[in-house]
Write an enzyme that holds these catalytic residues in place. Structure first.
Site, PDB file in Angstrom:
ATOM      1  N   VAL A 141       0.892  -1.176   0.000  1.00 29.57           N
ATOM      2  CA  VAL A 141       0.000   0.000   0.000  1.00 29.57           C
ATOM      3  C   VAL A 141       0.922   1.215   0.000  1.00 29.57           C
ATOM      4  O   VAL A 141       1.710   1.414   0.931  1.00 29.57           O
ATOM      5  CB  VAL A 141      -0.927   0.046   1.229  1.00 29.57           C
ATOM      6  CG1 VAL A 141      -1.828   1.288   1.155  1.00 29.57           C
ATOM      7  CG2 VAL A 141      -1.779  -1.203   1.327  1.00 29.57           C
ATOM      8  N   GLU A 142       0.839   2.027  -1.050  1.00 28.55           N
ATOM      9  CA  GLU A 142       1.656   3.243  -1.110  1.00 28.55           C
ATOM     10  C   GLU A 142       0.924   4.341  -0.344  1.00 28.55           C
ATOM     11  O   GLU A 142      -0.208   4.695  -0.699  1.00 28.55           O
ATOM     12  CB  GLU A 142       1.871   3.658  -2.569  1.00 28.55           C
ATOM     13  CG  GLU A 142       2.806   2.738  -3.326  1.00 28.55           C
ATOM     14  CD  GLU A 142       2.937   3.127  -4.794  1.00 28.55           C
ATOM     15  OE1 GLU A 142       1.904   3.380  -5.429  1.00 28.55           O
ATOM     16  OE2 GLU A 142       4.074   3.175  -5.302  1.00 28.55           O
ATOM     17  N   ILE A 143       1.555   4.857   0.702  1.00 30.39           N
ATOM     18  CA  ILE A 143       0.961   5.926   1.514  1.00 30.39           C
ATOM     19  C   ILE A 143       1.567   7.238   1.021  1.00 30.39           C
ATOM     20  O   ILE A 143       2.768   7.484   1.189  1.00 30.39           O
ATOM     21  CB  ILE A 143       1.275   5.722   3.019  1.00 30.39           C
ATOM     22  CG1 ILE A 143       0.805   4.339   3.482  1.00 30.39           C
ATOM     23  CG2 ILE A 143       0.624   6.841   3.850  1.00 30.39           C
ATOM     24  CD1 ILE A 143      -0.669   4.080   3.448  1.00 30.39           C
ATOM     25  N   ALA A 179       5.158   2.550  -7.708  1.00 31.31           N
ATOM     26  CA  ALA A 179       4.893   1.235  -8.314  1.00 31.31           C
ATOM     27  C   ALA A 179       4.258   1.375  -9.695  1.00 31.31           C
ATOM     28  O   ALA A 179       4.645   0.691 -10.646  1.00 31.31           O
ATOM     29  CB  ALA A 179       3.989   0.418  -7.405  1.00 31.31           C
TER      30      ALA A 179
END
Ligand code: NAI
Ligand SMILES: O=C(O)[C@@H](O)C(=O)[C@H](O)[C@@H](O)CO
Length: 309
Positions: A141-143, A179
């Site tokens: 999960v890219e925060i 990503a």
């Protein structure tokens, strides 16, 4: 959960599996059926998940206000259009608690843009929490904060880590974060190689799965380059192969995604993997079984509090 499409329903199943009470909202007229239809396959891809238990924790409603009124965290999964997300978050902010974390799954729209017309206190609670499909299987999960308060960022990181995900904080807002940019670079060269007839689409997939796919599931690009240099490490690699690699950058393709290219890629991909709902379900189940086996193998090796994949 705002938006019950591919990503929203997957998140809903994962949140429910973590024991959370999940309210899913979406104007689609088949919302209840969509939840019921999606849960069996989603449960099958979440180790230890039980469809009945998941369904008992998910409430579907077409009333957004009702869905978010008591939320600790709102996960937005609406259409990937900036104006749409701006309006949607304005409505969410009107009805969600003043301390709710407001997260968007957006693939490429940044939090600052979504929050541009929102009050500062709302923008301070809004960030991107971008999953990779399917969210219930792929760890990342890219925060990506915008004008987000630091304690909200930390709250979000802790939330997704407690969910069993691998949250990575991204320090600057760029289109597609990290990503998706890497994926775009890879797909551009992949399409270029297929367009030139160097390999077919299926052969390219095999090259990927038989090399970089497994490699980058175990070590990342920089560690791979480092280990490729033997005892001399990346220092040796840079001197030994770095220049050649940089020269090759000039050779990389810049394919036009024009009609003939799209037709060729689509025809080759559908010939290899089928098309339609039944084929999708069959391939997606296979994908998830393989990725879960990989997750188990990787997580099983690196255990402990500081385990990172
Ligand atoms: N599909 C993918 O591979 C990934 C998508 N994402 C992101 O997740 C978000 C959702 O993508 P998908 O699930 O693929 O799209 P989708 O098209 O499957 O689902 C979007 C859902 O939003 C609903 N919707 C429309 N208006 C709404 C409203 N006013 N309130 C609530 N829901 C509303 C639609 O009815 C639909 O069910 C996008 O921002 C996308 O960039 C992120 C990672 C991967
Ligand atoms: O591939 C994924 O799962 C994610 O990177 C996404 O955000 C979407 O697929 C996106 O790349 C589609 O443009």
């Amino acid at each position: 959960m705002v938006g019950a499409g591919t990503i929203g329903l997957a998140w809903a199943a994962l949140f429910a599996h973590a024991g959370l009470e999940v309210r899913v909202t979406d104007p689609r007229d088949d919302l209840d059926a969509a939840v019921d239809d999606a849960l069996p396959m989603l449960a099958e891809s979440i180790p230890g998940a039980d469809v009945t238990a998941l369904r008992s924790r998910i409430t579907a409603t077409d009333d957004l206000a009702e869905a978010v009124e008591n939320a600790q965290l709102v996960q937005e999964n609406g259409p990937e259009r900036l104006e749409f997300k701006q309006q949607l978050f304005a409505e969410i902010a009107r009805h969600a608690p003043a301390d709710a974390v407001l997260a968007s799954s957006s693939s490429g729209i940044v939090a600052s843009a979504i929050a541009a017309e929102l009050d500062e206190d709302v923008a301070a609670r809004l960030l991107i929490a971008h999953p990779f499909n399917p969210p219930q299987v792929v760890p990342l999960v890219e925060i990506v904060p915008g004008a987000t308060a630091e304690e909200v960022v930390q709250q979000a990181i802790a939330f997704y880590r407690d969910l069993g995900k691998t949250p990575v904080r991204i320090h600057k807002e760029v289109d597609g974060s990290v990503a998706n940019r890497l994926q775009s670079a890879l797909l551009r060269e992949s399409i270029s190689l297929v367009q030139q007839g160097v390999v077919s689409a299926e052969e390219l997939d095999t090259v990927m799965k038989a090399s970089l796919g497994g490699r980058y599931a175990t070590i990342g690009p920089f560690e791979s380059f480092h280990l490729g240099g033997g005892p001399g490490g990346i220092r040796h690699m840079m001197a030994h192969l770095g220049v050649g690699m940089a020269d090759r950058w000039a050779e990389l393709g810049r394919p036009e995604l024009d009609e003939p290219t799209i037709t060729s890629i689509v025809e080759q991909t559908e010939a290899a993997y089928g098309a339609g709902p039944e084929s999708y379900r069959e391939r997606a189940r296979l994908r998830d079984r393989k990725h879960n086996a990989l997750n188990h193998a990787l997580f099983g090796i690196e255990t402990g509090a500081d385990a990172t994949i």
